[in-house]
Every structure is written in C-alpha cells, then in structure tokens.
Design a protein around this motif. Structure first.
Motif, short mmCIF file in Angstrom:
data_model
loop_
_atom_site.label_atom_id
_atom_site.label_comp_id
_atom_site.label_asym_id
_atom_site.label_seq_id
_atom_site.Cartn_x
_atom_site.Cartn_y
_atom_site.Cartn_z
N LEU A 196 31.98 51.04 47.65
CA LEU A 196 32.33 49.66 47.97
C LEU A 196 31.50 48.69 47.14
O LEU A 196 32.03 47.74 46.55
CB LEU A 196 32.08 49.43 49.47
CG LEU A 196 32.29 48.01 49.97
CD1 LEU A 196 33.78 47.73 50.08
CD2 LEU A 196 31.61 47.79 51.31
N ARG A 197 30.20 48.94 47.08
CA ARG A 197 29.32 48.05 46.33
C ARG A 197 29.67 48.05 44.85
O ARG A 197 29.67 47.01 44.21
CB ARG A 197 27.86 48.47 46.51
CG ARG A 197 27.34 48.39 47.92
CD ARG A 197 27.38 46.99 48.45
NE ARG A 197 27.28 47.00 49.91
CZ ARG A 197 27.70 46.02 50.70
NH1 ARG A 197 28.28 44.95 50.18
NH2 ARG A 197 27.57 46.11 52.01
N LEU A 255 33.06 41.23 40.53
CA LEU A 255 32.23 40.10 40.12
C LEU A 255 32.20 40.00 38.60
O LEU A 255 32.33 38.92 38.02
CB LEU A 255 30.81 40.30 40.66
CG LEU A 255 29.83 39.16 40.52
CD1 LEU A 255 30.29 37.96 41.32
CD2 LEU A 255 28.45 39.61 41.02
N GLU A 256 32.06 41.14 37.98
CA GLU A 256 32.02 41.19 36.52
C GLU A 256 33.33 40.65 35.95
O GLU A 256 33.34 39.87 35.01
CB GLU A 256 31.81 42.63 36.08
CG GLU A 256 31.03 42.74 34.80
CD GLU A 256 30.57 44.16 34.54
OE1 GLU A 256 31.34 45.10 34.85
OE2 GLU A 256 29.44 44.34 34.06
N TYR A 266 24.32 40.44 44.80
CA TYR A 266 24.25 41.47 43.79
C TYR A 266 23.23 41.14 42.72
O TYR A 266 22.55 42.02 42.20
CB TYR A 266 25.63 41.72 43.19
CG TYR A 266 26.52 42.40 44.20
CD1 TYR A 266 26.21 43.67 44.65
CD2 TYR A 266 27.60 41.74 44.76
CE1 TYR A 266 26.98 44.29 45.62
CE2 TYR A 266 28.38 42.35 45.73
CZ TYR A 266 28.07 43.63 46.16
OH TYR A 266 28.80 44.23 47.13
N GLU A 312 33.74 36.97 36.17
CA GLU A 312 32.91 36.27 35.19
C GLU A 312 33.55 36.32 33.81
O GLU A 312 33.48 35.36 33.05
CB GLU A 312 31.53 36.91 35.12
CG GLU A 312 30.59 36.40 36.17
CD GLU A 312 29.22 37.02 36.03
OE1 GLU A 312 28.32 36.60 36.76
OE2 GLU A 312 29.03 37.93 35.20
N GLU A 339 32.78 46.05 44.30
CA GLU A 339 32.54 44.61 44.41
C GLU A 339 31.84 44.06 43.18
O GLU A 339 32.13 42.97 42.71
CB GLU A 339 31.70 44.32 45.66
CG GLU A 339 32.55 44.27 46.91
CD GLU A 339 31.77 43.79 48.12
OE1 GLU A 339 32.20 44.10 49.23
OE2 GLU A 339 30.73 43.12 47.95
N MET A 340 30.91 44.85 42.67
CA MET A 340 30.20 44.39 41.47
C MET A 340 31.15 44.34 40.29
O MET A 340 31.07 43.44 39.45
CB MET A 340 29.03 45.32 41.17
CG MET A 340 27.79 44.97 41.98
SD MET A 340 26.33 45.82 41.38
CE MET A 340 26.16 47.07 42.59
N ASN A 341 32.03 45.31 40.22
CA ASN A 341 33.01 45.29 39.12
C ASN A 341 33.89 44.05 39.21
O ASN A 341 34.22 43.43 38.20
CB ASN A 341 33.89 46.54 39.18
CG ASN A 341 33.10 47.76 38.74
OD1 ASN A 341 32.03 47.62 38.13
ND2 ASN A 341 33.59 48.94 39.08
N PHE A 356 26.19 37.53 35.79
CA PHE A 356 25.80 38.80 36.40
C PHE A 356 26.00 39.95 35.43
O PHE A 356 25.17 40.85 35.34
CB PHE A 356 26.63 39.01 37.67
CG PHE A 356 26.43 40.36 38.29
CD1 PHE A 356 25.25 40.67 38.93
CD2 PHE A 356 27.42 41.33 38.21
CE1 PHE A 356 25.07 41.92 39.49
CE2 PHE A 356 27.24 42.57 38.77
CZ PHE A 356 26.06 42.86 39.41
N THR A 357 27.11 39.90 34.69
CA THR A 357 27.43 40.99 33.77
C THR A 357 26.27 41.26 32.81
O THR A 357 25.88 42.41 32.61
CB THR A 357 28.67 40.62 32.94
OG1 THR A 357 29.61 40.02 33.82
CG2 THR A 357 29.26 41.83 32.27
N TYR A 403 24.54 52.39 36.88
CA TYR A 403 24.68 51.45 37.99
C TYR A 403 24.97 52.19 39.29
O TYR A 403 24.47 51.82 40.35
CB TYR A 403 25.79 50.43 37.69
CG TYR A 403 25.52 49.59 36.46
CD1 TYR A 403 24.22 49.18 36.15
CD2 TYR A 403 26.54 49.23 35.60
CE1 TYR A 403 23.96 48.43 35.02
CE2 TYR A 403 26.29 48.48 34.46
CZ TYR A 403 24.99 48.08 34.17
OH TYR A 403 24.72 47.35 33.05
#
Lengths: 194, 1272
Positions: A139-140, A147-148, B128, A151, A143-145, B90-91, A118
């Motif tokens: 940073l990206r 988001l994960e 994303y 979820e 942020e994705m982490n 997303f995951t 990733y």
C-alpha cells in the motif's frame, strides 16, 4: 539487528546491497564475493543458516539466506534476530517484490534497482525490522508511486513516453529469462503476518 | 546564443540523457569493456551534475547509486547528493536520500550541512517525505545529527500517522547509540509506545527496547511486568518472539522471573503452530533452566517437554529445523547432560548428515556426551569420518574436536592413555592439517602429565623421528599462494622434545640420536631445529652418563656430534645457530676434559639438565604480577647511545651466560621449545640491569639472590614426591612393554595411508577394549551365576570390579601451583569480553529507574541565528500550540485527582515560570518555550510528582517493590494485573502525605531546596545570579547607627574576582536623632594576602573610598566591590571601617564602625556542572592527592536528601549521585580546583564526609565549613 542485506544471482553478480554498517566500496564487494562463495557451494537441500563469514560479523553473526531460481537473498544478522523469523522475512520481502513487479524476475531487480531499495526501506530500517505486513508495504509503495506520478505531471508523461520507447528493446532480452518462482516454505508453519 | 542552447538542453535534457535503464542496459551490452564504458558514463554523470536542472541531477545521482552497488566509489558526489536531497519534489528527494543512505557515514563531512535540511523534511506535511527522511537518517546518523534532531524525532513519536510513528520509534535506537544522553529523557515516551494501538508501532517499540536490553539487561528488569502482560495479550508473533528473546536475556539476572515464565512458555510451546515461536520459547525456557540451575525437580517436566519438541525438530526433514534443534540441544547439554545423552543415537545419525553445518553442530553436542565407556567408540567413529571427509576445513574441525573431547577436564574420560597416544599418532597422518601445533602440544601435555605413559610415548615418538621424511616438510610455510600448507611437522617438535627429556625411557638412544642429527633436519622450520639441537644435547648427556666408564665410547660420541653439529653452526636461524655454537663449545670442552681428566665429566654434564619439569598453565606467564614499584618501562641507567649499547649488551650477555650457564640452560629445558624465546628475553633483561663495571662480589650476590628467587619461584618446581606414581609406574612398565610388542605384531595389517612400521593404531586398542568388555561381561555373568543366591554379594562384586577399573587408569598429574603465587584463579580475562571500549552499548548502560533531573533534558533546538529559515519556525510554532493545551488539560485532570497535590502543583508552576523566564532571558525564541513544555509532557504523571519531591531513594524502592511484588506473587495473572494498576494510586497518596509533612515541618527549607535545584541544572549563570541576589545578607557588624551586612558571590564574568556586596542600614532609633541622615560615608579597607580590592579610581590601596550615597533614617542601600582573588585555598578575614557623619536636628556627629568580614573558603566556589563520568574521571585521575574526612552529628535531618538540600542551598555544590544513604558531590573553585566529596549517612545520627581535592588546606577548610552548616 540486521547487518547487511544482499541479493546476488547465481553467478555472484550483485543485484542489491544494503549495509547497515559502514564499509568501503571495495570491502562491500569483497563481502559480497565471500558470501557468494560461502552460499553458492551449498546444496539446495541443506539448511539455510551459516555461521558468519570472516569479513562480515563475527561469532555472534549468522548468514541466513534463501535461494529463489536465479537469485540468492542473503541476510546477515546477529543473535537478537530469530533465525526462522528472518527466513520468513525474506519470504515476505520476495512476495512483496512479486506483488509490486507482478511476477518478479531477475530483470526487474536489475532495471529497477532503485525501486527494490524503496521496497526494502519499508521492510527494514537502519538494520531493524520495520514492517512485516506485506499488504501495508505494498500500500505504501503504491501511494508513493502515485505521489511520484502526480509530481511528474506533464513533464513526466513526456519522459515516460521516452522510457516506454526505450524499453521496447528490452523485450528481446527478457524472453530467455525465467521467472522467479516462489516455492512454498517446506513445513515451516510460517509466522502469521498480521 | 550559448544561453539559448543551454536552456533548450535544460528543458529537453532528460530526453537526451541516459537514465538508469539506459545505464544498466549499456553495461550489459558492453560486457567486454565494462570498466571503460562505466568510466565514460561517470564522465557524463559529472557533466550532468554541473547543470542547474535538478531533474538532470537527480537522474545522475540515481545512476551513481547503481554504480555504487557494483563497487564504484561515489563519495565525490556527496555534495550533489545533498543538493538532490534538498529538492522540493518527492521524486528527487527520495533519490537523494537513497543515495545518501547508501554512501554517507559518520566520516562524511558534508553531513553537517544537512541538519536543517533534514529538520525541515522531518517537519514536512507530506508523511512520505518525512518517512523518507527518517529512513535515510537511520543509515547515516552521526552524534551531531542525533543531538540536533532528537527533539524532532520525539515529536514525531506522537504523530497521528502510524506510518511516521513506527519509523520515529525505531530510529530512536539509532539515536541512543549515537547520543546516549537522549535515552533517559525520552525513555518514558518510548515506554508509552508499548501500548500503542497500532501493532507495527508497538512492534517497533518492543524492537527498540529489546535491542537496548540485550546489551544492558539489568537496567530493563523493571519492565518485566509490562512485557509479561504484553506476552499474554499480543498475537503478533514477531512481537512475541522479540519479547521471549528479551526474557531470555533477563532471566539470568532474576531467577524468580524465570520461574514465573516457565508455565506460560510451556503453554505456548504446547499450543503454537509457528515453529519460529516454538523454537524461541524452547530457547528461553532453557535459559531459565540454566539460571535456576540448582536441580528443581518440578522443572524436569519442562526439560522433558523441550527435549521432546527438540527431538521432533531434529527428526524433521527440514534441515533448518534440524540445525536449530541441535543448536538448542547444546544448551541443554550445559545443565542436563544426562538427558541429552539419551538422544545419542539421533546425534550420531546427524554426524552422517550431508550438511556440514549440521555435522558441526552435532560435533559440538558429542563433546558433552562422552563418558569413560563410550569415548573410544565415539572417537573411532570420528576417525572414520575424518578419513572419509572432504575438505580440509571440516577435517581440521574434526581433529580439533577429537582432541577437545579427549582432553576435556584433564582427560577425565580417557582410561587408556596408550590408546590416546596412538590416536594422536594416527592423527599426525592426516594430510594437510593445520593443527600440527595443537597435536604437538597435546603430545607434550600427555607426556608430562601422565608419567606412566612415558615409556610408551617415547617409543612412539622415536619412531616418528625415525620417519621424519614422511612429514611434509616443504609445505610448512604459510603463505598466500600456498593454500594447502600444513604445519604437521610441528609434531616433530614435540617428538624430539619428549625423546630428549625422557631419554631414560628410550630403548635405543643411539639410534634416535643418529636420526635426530640427520642433515634432513635443516629443512625444518627454525624453531623446530633449535628444539632438535637442544634435545640432541640432552640425549648426548644421557648417553655419556650411560657409558660413563667407557671413555673411548664417550670420545667417539663427542667426536661424532662435533662433526654433526657443524651443519647447524651456520644455520640461517639465529636461535639454532646460537644453540649449536654453545653446544659445540661445550662438546669441545668435554673432549678436552676427556683427554686430561675424564673422571666426573658425566656428572658435570648431568647437572646441566637436573631437575624435573612440571606443567605450567598457559596463562601463567601473563598472570605473574609485576612487583610493586617496578616500572618495566623506566630506564635503570641513562639510555646509552646506540653503539655503546650494542657493545655492552653483547659483552654482558656473554658474561652472564658463562657465569649463569646452569640457570640458563635449565630454563631452556622448559616446557617445549616455544617458550624458550620468552625465557631468554627475561634473562637478557637481567643482564641489562647489571652495571658494566660490576665486581665479582656483586655478581656472586646477584647469583645468590637469583637462586633464592628461583627457589621461591613456582616455575622451578623442585622434585615432587613421586613415591606413589613411581610405584604405579613400575607396575605398569612391564605391562606397557608387553603391550607395545603385541601392538607391533597387530598393526601390520592395518590400512594407514603411508604406513610407518611400529606406529601404533588406536583401532587395536579399541578392539582390545571391546574384548575386555566382553571378557568383563562374561566374568560378570559367571560371577552373577556364582553369586546368584545372595544379591548383596553381587553388588559388592560390582563395586570391587569398578574399583579395579579405576586402578588401571593412570594418574594424570594436575598441580595446584600451575599458576604463579598471588594470582587468583578467576577467569577474569573472559569476564570483560563485553567491555570492548569501542562497543557503543557501553554508553547506554544507564539507570532508567532513577527520576529525571532538571539538567537531563533533550537539547532544545535553539536555532543558530543566521541558519534559521522561516518555514520550520512557523510549522514548529503551529505544532506546539495544541500540545500546550493538551498539557494544560492533563494538569487539570491531575488537579481534580487529589487536592493534596495542589500545594505542590502551585509550587511546581512557579518553578516553571521561573525557568521559563530564565530561558527567555537567554534566547528570545518562542520555540524554546514550546520545548520546555514538551519536556515536561515527557514525564509520566507518576514521574512528575516524584521529581518534585526528588526522593529518588523512595522512588527506587517503590519500583523495586513493584517488581518484588510482581515476582513474588503467586496468584493468577489477571488479579496481578489489576493490582499493578491499582498500585499507582496509593503511591500517589503516599507521596502527597510525605510532601505535606515536609511542608509543615519546614517551609523555608523547601524553598531553599527548590532553589538549589535550579543551581544544579544547566541553567545559565544568569539564573544563578538571580537566585543568589535573593540570598540573605549576612550580618557583619553594627552599632547604634549603622548595621552592616554583606553578601559574597563569585563574579561570573571574571572568574578571578569575588564580589562582595555591602548593605548599610540606618538603624538609628534614638528619638533625638530623628530625621537624621548618615552621609559622607567613607570606607577603609585593608587588602589581605589573597584578596585585593579592585579600585576604579586608581588611588592607592590605603586611601579611603567614598560611598556615593547617604542614608536617611531607617533606610538602606548597598554597594558592591570587586576583589581580585589570588588564592582559594584559605579563608580570609577582611578588616576595615566605615567613617560617617550623622546629620540630625542635634547637629553633626562623626562616628566610625570597625568590622571584620570573614570570607570563608566556600565563597570561592563557583557553580559548575559535572556528570557522573566526569566525576569518576576526576577521582581516578590521580590528581586529587589531598584527602580529608570528617564526621559530624546530625539530629535534625531525616535523610540524605534534606542534608543535600541544605548543603546545595548554602554552597555552590553539584549533586552527582545519590545511592541509598550516600551521596557524591562535586565542586570547583574559581581557580578550577576540583573538589570531590562523598557524604554518608551513618546509622547513629552521624554523617561522615570524605573529600578529595588538589590542595589539602582547601579540602579541610571546605569540609569544616560544610560541617558547621549541617550541625547548626
């Protein structure tokens, strides 16, 4: 264009492979092996460029690599890329890994194969350099982490607990493994990254 | 019960399943049985994939990803990967896309299922999710996906999130590669992104354009000013490097650009601290200098700066910089070899570097640095390196380089060929080399080209043959197991050939003959053995000639050879066997002759090898043109059955070989042994041509013709004028012998691995040359001392001395006719290297300056019904609305800009409406309209205006002018920038003036033009119909009551039918007939040869047809008839009449009107689409056999565009391309007969039209009709 990005260790074990051109799995392994043979026999104090191997590329392609502690980072690129630029890009990549994993070592790459991918996706896309600003990439990724995590929610915490338990065993193995050190670039006057 | 367990397993599955960590750890713990463990894991994964829980699936896919990296094929899980990709989380989505990007490729068939999934993700609200989709897509894009998704990506390019923008911009390159048609419509937006406020987006745009321009630089030349500006503004080194690299690719096309660049680049060179930037600048400056080439003195400073910087790089302790420095240095070498030679010391140092890459680079440089003076020294150093070097690869590289350096420019720098030959001989002693062939051909080359060296080289070669045993014979077969094989025995090939061919120079031919016929020879590879046999023969002939008086000796020799040849007679190599057998037969025959009538034997034998051989260029064979009308693949006779064939060829070949023996043998003596097989095949081809029952006479004729052929054939070059070289040779002969003697005495103490007595050493020559130099210097000193008083004299002496030097250099024979006749010497083979048919960049060679045409649009995402899901539609709809608004605003702005444009504007709008409507007719989908607008927005304002006027020529010129202006400008940069910006506005004015003129001149014409544009496009046929119905009915016939006019058009529903619409007007004006009505109209029509009326009432053709309406006063009505068309190549005349009754106050009158309806050929044309490729395909297909050209006067058209406008509005023609004053047009008839037309505007108001088609009458008729329309 970048044709392939490979990471393997001092014994030629692949830790990451990203081919931006289709090769069968067998061919990919052959390429990794060949590249390892080409790269591993070179001293650390020789130049980091190699005219392409026989399997990947051709006369227009170069292998550009860096050796960090136990790992080789290898980029196979064509003549539209700047040689020194790619060397700096490898540095950016490694520094980003270092930030994301906090003192990255080979084990991080082994067990977080997906995460490394990733991170690479934020650096290069489809064989072209996407972003060279390390802070932006970090940073990206963060942020994705997030988001994960959001979820995962309740169910996530459960599974996280499990992985935490599982990971306790690893600590025994990790002891012996050296951290990857980031040597300063010798006199490169490296590219400004922002 | 089961269900309950499954449910429990589903929810807690994750706990029990292995995750990636566990897998990796497991693999590490099972080092002994890794494969077995992984096989188990894969079984588990397969089970997991069968579950419904998406989390379990994602986990499984994640593990598969890892397995893929370590070499396991996971393509069987492709469908599961797509399942995970489609997850809403997303995951999981990320895992799916990662797996897809690692494994999917163009051949993955499930990819076609992903189109809508990806489209949905691209439209996702989460940036994303969108980003992950783009990243994944970049790895597995297919042409289909590219075509279907290009619109979505285009939208994302204007996203408000830079993160998305940069990814969307970058993926465009991949899209262009897969779907080249997208390039032109989307390029304007890509260009906009060069000015993006976000540096990473800008970098991405630069990146994409640079990649595009690298492969097709000429199309991007017009962007040079923009990049130039960027270069001076940007501070991002990544961007700068890319731009500078791009300029490097552009300068060869436009030297003026280079001149402009030099100054700013040298500024960067002097100021930057980033080595990478510095290096790229130097590279581009060098490229510029190459392109300017013709020595401009004021650029010497630039070279100096570069060299100075490069020297710093090379001297740097960093090996990387050293390597790159050398790399760049070799580029200077091409243009300024002298300035590089100054740095010889540095480069020689690098030869000693421990880094092989650096050594190889400096070797490259050496190639350009040698001169007559230093050649020996450099080669000596290289030879020393070679003995020290480790690894055969580097040694082989060195060997090849040595030969390269020495042989460059036909041995330009070799002054002493004996030295060179001894270098070659020494090189044969290299262990394990794989360049035996190279060495061998080099020896042959020297022996053939340098006549004076022959005595020496023959002596050396005979020594090599005497010591045949030292060449590693056993290791000569390349195979996978035998990695250390060496083909050094190849040199024996050259050695024997040289000894045989130049046997006259042998000192002891008998001894050489003996060593050549040793039984050891049979251990050599077949092709070398055959050379041996052949050259034993030559030597034998030579000896016979020598001992022609001593018949006993001759006999003894022949007996000896008959005995020796027996070992070859049963050789496993067919070539050797054959030669040995024929040689044996000849020997036996000679023996017979010696017994009976010995006189003249030697002459007869001698004649076998008469004549001299000349060098033949390596490409010569390939370049021999195939004579016209000769089809090598065609059978001359019917192919015989297999058995027959075998018998025939064998008998024929024998036949020919006996008769033509002389030729055959002679051709065998061609250059080296390698060519012989080629020549042989050509001979046997000749044999096949001869019929089995050929008579003696025919054969004699055949022989004659062959003789003539041979005489005119440059390969059989006859005796040259040798007077010059002969004299030289005799001069040098005595010298040479004394030389070689002296060498022998010297060479004893030399260290050669396995020394061969008598083999020379290059060292001795090197020493000698040194001594010579010393002597010369001494002499010079003496002379200069003697001639100190007059300087003039001294210089004169120098010249003389140099001349002396020149005289000593042997002549290298270079013949002009090394190539066959009728071959131009262009190295055209090398030019086409880019034109690899597989290279995807070929398709991207697209002119970007030409304005967009109507049909050039991105495929609108017309969702296929059924697949369509609700969600994307909604989001799309939402997205489009604000865009429409902004579009509107833009238009408003433009309106206020210049009023003169308004007229066009309205026209344009009307056009929009029309097209919108027509599309609406086809697909009632609101998204389509959105895209319509979308497409228009793509065009820059400049562009829009231009497309309306469709004057590409002017546009092109303007663009050209821009660049011209920019390039020719000498003022400071800032001023120029302002000017470039200003330039846009006056242009707009110019345009509007032009359009005004057009309008006032001929409004009707314009209307037609705009109409015709619609026809060109991919607009559906329906639209064309609508437009056609507006076309004017043409007058056919009239009388005082009735006026008949008609309109013809092809039936799009059935392409065999022509529709003729007849319109009847009641034009009765007679006052008496007021309130009259025409009724009971009946039509009688005669079918023509190719037109048949289709009647619904099933009556016979001769029955009249009732018209179902009546016409009151001054009213009109129309009726359509369908005709079946059986031939499109001729125009037709349809004859018929109307019979009608007029009812009026006065009563009823019956009347009739006859008419002749001309149906021109052009009415059979149907609207077709055709692009440039297709057009050229037609032209080159060879199917268009009929040609016709015509010229006509034109006075009322100003340019080609207006003519085209007229033509396309009158006929169903497709405009293909307009270049300057020529245009190409394509048309097709109902019968799908293609018509290609090229119209050319000549100077004096004449227009020439050339047409090609499949039918002569068709093309003639069509062109004549075009002519009448234009010249009206």
């Amino acid at each position: 264009m970048i044709k392939a990005i490979l990471i393997f260790n001092n014994h030629g074990k692949p830790r990451l492979s990203k081919f931006y051109e289709h090769y069968s799995e067998d061919m990919q392994q052959q390429i990794i092996r060949e590249t390892f043979q080409l790269v591993s026999k070179r001293d650390d104090n020789v130049c980091n460029f190699l005219e392409g191997g026989s399997l990947i590329g051709g006369s227009d392609y170069k292998i550009i690599y860096r050796h960090y502690a136990t790992l080789y980072f290898v980029f196979c690129v064509d003549s539209s890329e700047s040689e020194l630029g790619i060397l700096d890009l490898i540095q950016v990549f490694v520094e980003t890994l270092d930030k994301c994993f906090e003192n990255v070592c080979e084990l991080d790459l082994i067990f977080h194969f997906d995460k490394v991918q990733y991170i690479l996706q934020e650096l290069c896309m489809g064989g072209m350099v996407l972003e060279t600003n390390m802070n932006e990439i970090v940073l990206r990724i963060e942020e994705m982490n997030k988001l994960e995590k959001s979820e995962a929610g309740l169910g996530g915490s459960q599974s996280k607990a499990i992985t935490a338990v599982k990971e306790m065993n690893i600590s025994n193995i990790t002891q012996k493994i050296k951290d990857i050190k980031l040597p300063e670039l010798p006199n490169l006057g490296s590219i400004k990254l922002s | 019960m089961d269900a309950a367990i499954r449910k429990a397993k589903d929810s807690f599955g994750q706990i029990f399943d292995k995750n990636l960590h566990d897998l990796v750890r497991g693999i590490r713990n099972h080092k002994e049985h890794e494969a077995k463990y992984i096989a188990e894991c894969i079984d588990e994964i397969k089970q997991e994939l069968k579950q419904d829980n998406i989390a379990v699936k994602a986990n499984a896919i994640n593990k598969l990803c890892y397995l893929q990296m370590i070499g396991y094929d996971i393509s069987w899980a492709s469908f599961n990967i797509i399942e995970v990709m489609s997850s809403t989380k997303f995951t999981f989505k990320r895992i799916g896309y990662l797996a897809a990007s690692q494994t999917f490729h163009e051949g993955t068939d499930v990819l076609m299922l992903t189109t809508n999934l990806i489209r949905k993700d691209l439209g996702s609200q989460s940036m994303y999710e969108c980003g992950v989709a783009i990243s994944g897509l970049a790895c597995f894009l297919t042409p289909d996906l590219a075509r279907d998704l290009v619109n979505e990506i285009m939208n994302l390019m204007t996203s408000n999130k830079p993160y998305i923008r940069k990814k969307a911009v970058l993926i465009m390159y991949k899209i262009f590669l897969k779907y080249p048609d997208a390039l032109r419509p989307s390029f304007p937006r890509l260009k906009e992104k060069l000015d993006d406020p976000e540096p990473s987006v800008q970098a991405a745009a630069v990146n994409v354009i640079c990649e595009l321009a690298r492969k097709n630089p000429k199309n991007y030349l017009s962007l040079a000013p923009i990049f130039f500006k960027l270069m001076s503004v940007s501070t991002n080194n990544w961007v700068l490097i890319k731009i500078i690299k791009l300029f490097g690719a552009l300068t060869p096309l436009e030297p003026r650009l280079g001149k402009k660049l030099i100054e700013p680049l040298t500024n960067i060179i002097n100021s930057t601290s980033a080595m990478s930037l510095l290096y790229e600048c130097i590279n581009t400056v060098l490229a510029v200098l190459v392109s300017i080439s013709s020595g401009q003195p004021n650029h010497n400073s630039a070279i100096e700066v570069c060299l100075q910087k490069l020297r710093i790089l090379i001297e740097d302790s960093d090996q990387n910089l050293k390597y790159l420095g050398l790399l760049a240095m070799s580029k200077i070498l091409q243009t300024n070899p002298k300035s590089v030679q100054m740095h010889k010391d540095l480069i020689m140092q690098c030869l000693d570097d421990k880094d092989e890459s650096i050594r190889l680079r400096s070797l490259d440089l050496l190639y350009g640095m040698v001169s007559k003076k230093n050649l020996m020294e450099i080669i000596k150093k290289l030879m020393m390196h070679m003995s020290k070097a480790e690894g055969t690869h580097y040694r082989d590289e060195l060997l090849a380089k040595i030969i390269d350096i020495c042989s460059q420019n036909n041995y330009q720098f070799v002054t002493n060929f004996e030295w060179y030959v001894s270098v070659l001989v020494e090189l044969t002693r290299m262990e394990g080399t794989r360049h035996g062939k190279l060495l061998s051909s080099q020896m042959l080359d020297v022996a053939i080209r340098v006549e004076t060296i022959r005595p020496f080289i023959v002596a050396q070669m005979s020594i090599l043959i005497d010591n045949m045993h030292v060449f590693a014979i056993t290791n000569s077969i390349p195979s996978k197991e035998n990695k250390n094989y060496s083909d050094i025995c190849e040199v024996l090939n050259a050695a024997t050939w040289i000894c045989g061919e130049f046997a006259a120079n042998l000192q002891n031919p008998m001894k050489t003959l003996e060593s050549m016929s040793k039984s050891k020879v049979t251990n050599l590879p077949g092709h070398i053995q055959s050379t041996f046999v052949q050259n034993i023969f030559k030597l034998y002939v030579h000896l016979i000639k020598k001992n022609s008086q001593d018949y006993d000796e001759c006999k003894r020799l022949t007996d000896y050879l008959i005995d020796k040849m027996k070992i070859f007679e049963q050789n496993s190599d067919i070539e050797v066997q054959e030669r040995a057998c024929s040689f044996l037969q000849i020997l036996k025959y000679v023996l017979k002759m010696l017994d009976s009538d010995p006189s003249g034997v030697e002459n007869e034998l001698w004649s076998l090898f008469e004549g001299e051989l000349n060098p033949v260029a390596p490409k010569a064979q390939r370049k021999v043109p195939v004579p016209e009308g000769l089809d090598l693949d065609a059978w001359i006779n019917d192919p015989p059955s297999d058995e027959e064939q075998n018998d025939l060829t064998s008998s024929q070949e024998n036949h020919i070989f006996v008769k033509n023996e002389k030729f055959e043998l002679k051709s065998y003596t061609s250059y080296g042994g390698n060519n012989s097989s080629d020549i042989k095949t050509s001979v046997s081809v000749g044999a096949k041509k001869i019929q089995p029952d050929i008579s003696e006479e025919d054969l004699a004729k055949y022989k004659e013709s062959r003789k003539i052929q041979i005489e005119s054939n440059p390969f059989y070059i006859k005796q040259m004028k040798k007077s010059e070289s002969n004299s030289l040779m005799s001069n040098n002969m005595s010298k040479a012998t004394s030389y070689s003697e002296s060498i022998r005495s010297q060479s004893i103490d030399l260290k050669i691995p396995i020394s061969i007595p008598g083999v020379t050493s290059s060292d001795s020559y090197y020493r000698m040359s040194k001594i010579d130099d010393e002597n010369k210097k001494l002499k010079k000193k003496m002379k200069s001392k003697a001639g100190k008083d007059s300087k003039k004299k001294k210089s004169k002496n120098d010249v003389e001395e140099d001349d002396e030097d020149e005289e000593n250099i042997p002549v290298v024979k270079i013949l002009a006719n090394e190539m066959p006749d009728g071959v131009n010497n262009d190295s055209d083979d090398d030019k086409n290297k880019f034109k690899d048919p597989k290279d995807p960049h070929r398709a991207l060679d697209i002119d970007l300056d030409e304005p967009l045409k109507d049909y050039e649009r991105l495929p609108t995402s017309g969702y296929r019904p059924g697949i369509l899901t609700d969600k994307p539609k909604k989001t799309n709809g939402l997205k489009e609305e604000p865009k429409k608004e902004s579009n509107h605003k833009k238009e408003e702005k433009k309106k206020s800009k210049s009023k003169s444009k308004d007229a066009e504007k309205s026209e344009k709008k009307s056009r929009h409406k029309k097209s919108d409507k027509s599309v609406d007719l086809l697909v009632s989908n609101d998204t389509v309209n959105g895209h319509e607008n979308e497409y228009n927005e793509l065009l820059s304002p400049e562009h829009e205006i231009k497309t309306v006027i469709t004057e590409s020529k002017i546009k092109k010129q303007d663009q050209g002018d821009d660049l011209e202006f920019w390039l020719s400008g000498t003022k400071s940069e800032e001023k120029e920038e302002v000017k470039i910006e200003e330039k846009i506005e006056p242009k707009v004015e110019k345009k509007s003036k032009k359009s005004k003129k057009d309008e006032t001149k001929d409004e009707k014409k314009k209307e037609k033009k705009s109409k015709s544009k619609g026809k060109n496009g991919h607009h559906d046929l329906k639209q064309a119909e609508i437009e056609d119905s507006k076309n004017i009915y043409k007058h056919v016939a009239s009388n005082k009551h009735l006026n008949i006019s008609c309109l013809m058009r092809p039936n799009h529903m059935n392409l065999n039918q022509l529709i003729i619409g007849l319109r009847l007007d009641n034009i009765t004006t007679d006052d008496k007939l007021k309130n009259s009505e025409i009724s009971s109209i009946e039509l009688n029509l005669l079918n023509t040869s190719s037109l048949k009326l289709i009647r619904e009432d099933k009556k016979s053709a001769n029955d009249s047809i009732r018209i179902p309406f009546s016409l009151s006063n001054s009213s009109q009505n129309e009726i359509e008839y369908f005709f079946e068309v059986s031939d499109c190549t001729y125009g037709q005349i349809l004859k018929g009449n109307f019979i009608y009754i007029i009812k009026s106050d006065l009563g009823t009158i019956q009347d009739k009107i006859d008419f002749k309806l001309k149906i021109p050929c052009s009415s059979f044309l149907i609207p077709t689409s055709c692009d440039n490729d297709e057009f050229s395909k037609w032209l080159s297909s060879g199917q268009l056999t009929s040609k016709y050209s015509i010229k006509c006067n034109i006075s009322n058209y100003e340019d080609i565009n207006s003519i085209l406008g007229i033509l396309t509005s009158n006929f169903h023609l497709t405009k293909i391309e307009i270049v300057d004053n020529t245009a190409s047009i394509f048309a097709s008839t109902m019968k799908h007969q293609p018509i290609c037309i090229l119209i050319k505007l000549l100077g004096n108001e004449t227009l020439s039209m050339d047409g090609k088609s499949t039918s002569q009458s068709l093309i003639e008729n069509i062109l004549d009709e075009l002519k009448t329309v234009i010249s009206v």
